[in-house]
Design a protein around this motif. Structure first.
Motif, PDB file in Angstrom:
ATOM      1  N   ALA A 155       0.820  -1.213   0.000  1.00 27.71           N
ATOM      2  CA  ALA A 155       0.000   0.000   0.000  1.00 27.71           C
ATOM      3  C   ALA A 155       0.853   1.262   0.000  1.00 27.71           C
ATOM      4  O   ALA A 155       0.353   2.358  -0.263  1.00 27.71           O
ATOM      5  CB  ALA A 155      -0.926   0.002   1.209  1.00 27.71           C
ATOM      6  N   GLY A 156       2.133   1.115   0.338  1.00 24.45           N
ATOM      7  CA  GLY A 156       3.033   2.259   0.335  1.00 24.45           C
ATOM      8  C   GLY A 156       2.854   3.189   1.516  1.00 24.45           C
ATOM      9  O   GLY A 156       3.175   4.373   1.430  1.00 24.45           O
ATOM     10  N   GLY A 157       2.352   2.666   2.621  1.00 21.11           N
ATOM     11  CA  GLY A 157       2.153   3.497   3.806  1.00 21.11           C
ATOM     12  C   GLY A 157       2.188   2.661   5.068  1.00 21.11           C
ATOM     13  O   GLY A 157       2.715   1.540   5.076  1.00 21.11           O
ATOM     14  N   PHE A 158       1.633   3.191   6.139  1.00 20.21           N
ATOM     15  CA  PHE A 158       1.572   2.493   7.415  1.00 20.21           C
ATOM     16  C   PHE A 158       0.113   2.196   7.738  1.00 20.21           C
ATOM     17  O   PHE A 158      -0.776   2.965   7.394  1.00 20.21           O
ATOM     18  CB  PHE A 158       2.194   3.341   8.523  1.00 20.21           C
ATOM     19  N   ARG A 159      -0.116   1.071   8.437  1.00 17.88           N
ATOM     20  CA  ARG A 159      -1.479   0.635   8.696  1.00 17.88           C
ATOM     21  C   ARG A 159      -1.677   0.298  10.169  1.00 17.88           C
ATOM     22  O   ARG A 159      -0.759  -0.175  10.848  1.00 17.88           O
ATOM     23  CB  ARG A 159      -1.819  -0.598   7.855  1.00 17.88           C
ATOM     24  N   LEU A 160      -2.895   0.534  10.646  1.00 18.41           N
ATOM     25  CA  LEU A 160      -3.290   0.199  12.004  1.00 18.41           C
ATOM     26  C   LEU A 160      -3.876  -1.211  12.026  1.00 18.41           C
ATOM     27  O   LEU A 160      -4.760  -1.533  11.235  1.00 18.41           O
ATOM     28  CB  LEU A 160      -4.343   1.204  12.496  1.00 18.41           C
ATOM     29  N   ASP A 161      -3.382  -2.036  12.954  1.00 18.21           N
ATOM     30  CA  ASP A 161      -3.919  -3.372  13.163  1.00 18.21           C
ATOM     31  C   ASP A 161      -5.038  -3.256  14.196  1.00 18.21           C
ATOM     32  O   ASP A 161      -4.774  -3.057  15.385  1.00 18.21           O
ATOM     33  CB  ASP A 161      -2.814  -4.313  13.654  1.00 18.21           C
ATOM     34  N   LEU A 162      -6.275  -3.367  13.755  1.00 18.94           N
ATOM     35  CA  LEU A 162      -7.410  -3.161  14.646  1.00 18.94           C
ATOM     36  C   LEU A 162      -7.494  -4.246  15.718  1.00 18.94           C
ATOM     37  O   LEU A 162      -7.932  -3.984  16.842  1.00 18.94           O
ATOM     38  CB  LEU A 162      -8.700  -3.104  13.835  1.00 18.94           C
ATOM     39  N   ASP A 163      -7.074  -5.454  15.395  1.00 18.45           N
ATOM     40  CA  ASP A 163      -7.057  -6.516  16.405  1.00 18.45           C
ATOM     41  C   ASP A 163      -6.051  -6.185  17.508  1.00 18.45           C
ATOM     42  O   ASP A 163      -6.304  -6.428  18.695  1.00 18.45           O
ATOM     43  CB  ASP A 163      -6.709  -7.860  15.769  1.00 18.45           C
TER      44      ASP A 163
END
Length: 398
Positions: A155-163
């Motif tokens: 995705a070329g970015g940073f992501r939040l892991d909701l779990d």
């Protein structure tokens, strides 16, 4: 006279023992000492709209704000903040009971945490985070619980892991501390992510402080969605905004809080013993700034988007892996393609190697190893400055 000391107890409050001189002070001093281009600290190198600057001059000359302004902020600014929130997001706030003006967003964060957190409370924050978050949680006696945003190469970015976020909440959790658009990664939380955060807050009866100072700096398809607009969040969210980032007058230190009357009263109870009041004449100018037409905000965003691309493309050409931000005015990079892995060592050597200063992202992490290879650059500079910085960074692969 001999200095009063005690061998049994350090002078610095133990809650602040882990916090020394900020990395921004260190790297800015290094920029000055080496004559480097400072892309570390996030401040523009030119003023915002001339008419807003002149509004501050007019306020000074006419005696508006030269003495103590009202504790909650001057009525003109509180009314303008409320109008801005309603016009932009459909959020209706009573300017007399639900708006509080602060000495920048940093004081808003401090006052909110000091007001709402007690010793033993846990505060869940997205990591990496603005460095004052950790210090303010510590001063309040709380325990910070980081949830790490992780790089998503596809995705070329940073992501939040909701779990991971859900798992971080315990019976001791008092509040969630959310930042979107997110500094330093440039992540803009999606409606799906924000909905999950809202549902978690309602389910676990949590308060939320949401730092939205980069609300007007989103790019492409990304859109800023205030958490307070989601079901169940209006009454439990403290929203923080700021004039500095949007209007390029960071030295004026004008920020604000919007929230329910009960939350604003709590935050004001702490804020009144910090600065009490500040920035009197500038408050009148910011009131005029918030009423600028949409064309200003559109042009501001377009200008920053061009600068983002200029710097991001230059960093990629210099050998960095670049995470092109969806918001803010920072670019996070990975230095491992350059054969490096220690962001602190890299940033301290970069002025001599290339004449540019950046910030090691690890300083924004509790889990320092997770942030070790990442380095942040600011693009809120004039185009010729960015072009020169890009030219200098080519030395890294020469």
């Amino acid at each position: 006279m001999a200095a009063m000391t005690s061998s049994a107890r350090p002078l610095l409050n133990r809650r602040l023992a882990e916090f020394g001189t900020t990395i921004f002070a260190e790297m800015s001093a290094l920029a000055t000492a080496t004559g480097s281009i400072n892309l570390g600290q996030g401040f523009p190198d030119q003023d915002g709209p001339a008419e807003i600057r002149e509004a501050a001059v007019r306020a000074l000359r006419e005696g508006h704000g030269n003495q103590y302004p009202p504790g909650p902020g001057v009525p003109e600014l509180r009314t303008a903040i409320a109008a801005h929130q309603e016009r932009r997001y459909g959020l209706a706030f009573d300017p007399d009971r639900e708006v509080l003006v602060t000495a920048g967003a940093t004081e808003a964060i401090a006052a909110a945490l000091l007001a709402l957190v007690e010793p033993g409370d846990e505060v869940v924050a997205l990591e990496p985070y603005y460095d004052s978050y950790a210090a303010c949680v510590a001063m309040a006696g709380g325990t910070r619980v980081p949830v790490t945003l992780r790089p998503d190469t596809e995705a070329g970015g940073f992501r939040l892991d909701l779990d991971e976020l859900r798992a971080a909440v315990t019976d001791r959790t008092r509040l969630l501390l959310i930042n979107t658009p997110h500094n330093p990664t440039g992540t803009v939380l999606t409606r799906e992510e924000l909905t999950a955060i809202a549902e978690l807050a309602v389910e676990r009866d949590l308060l939320v402080i949401t730092d939205e100072v980069y609300e007007h700096l989103t790019f492409g398809d990304a859109a800023h969605i205030p958490l307070a607009t989601l079901p169940g969040m209006r009454e439990r969210t403290v929203t923080i905004g700021s004039a500095g980032k949007t209007f390029s007058f960071t030295g004026w230190k004008v920020g604000w809080v919007t929230a329910s009357p009960e939350l604003v009263t709590a935050v004001r109870s702490a804020k009144q013993f910090l600065t009490y009041v500040s920035a009197g004449p500038f408050q009148y100018a910011v009131a005029e700034a918030l009423a600028l037409p949409d064309t200003y905000f559109d042009a501001f965003r377009a200008d920053m988007s061009l600068k983002r691309d200029l710097l991001a493309d230059g960093l990629a050409a210099a050998g960095f892996e670049v995470f092109r931000p969806a918001g803010t005015y920072f670019v996070t990079t990975d230095i491992r393609p350059l054969g490096e892995s220690d962001g602190f060592a890299f940033c301290r050597a970069l002025p001599e190697r290339a004449g540019v200063v950046a910030i090691p992202n690890a300083v924004f992490y509790d889990h320092r190893d997770a942030g070790a290879p990442f380095v942040r650059f600011a693009f809120c500079k004039q185009v010729p400055v960015l072009e020169e910085a890009v030219a200098r960074l080519k030395k890294l692969t020469a």
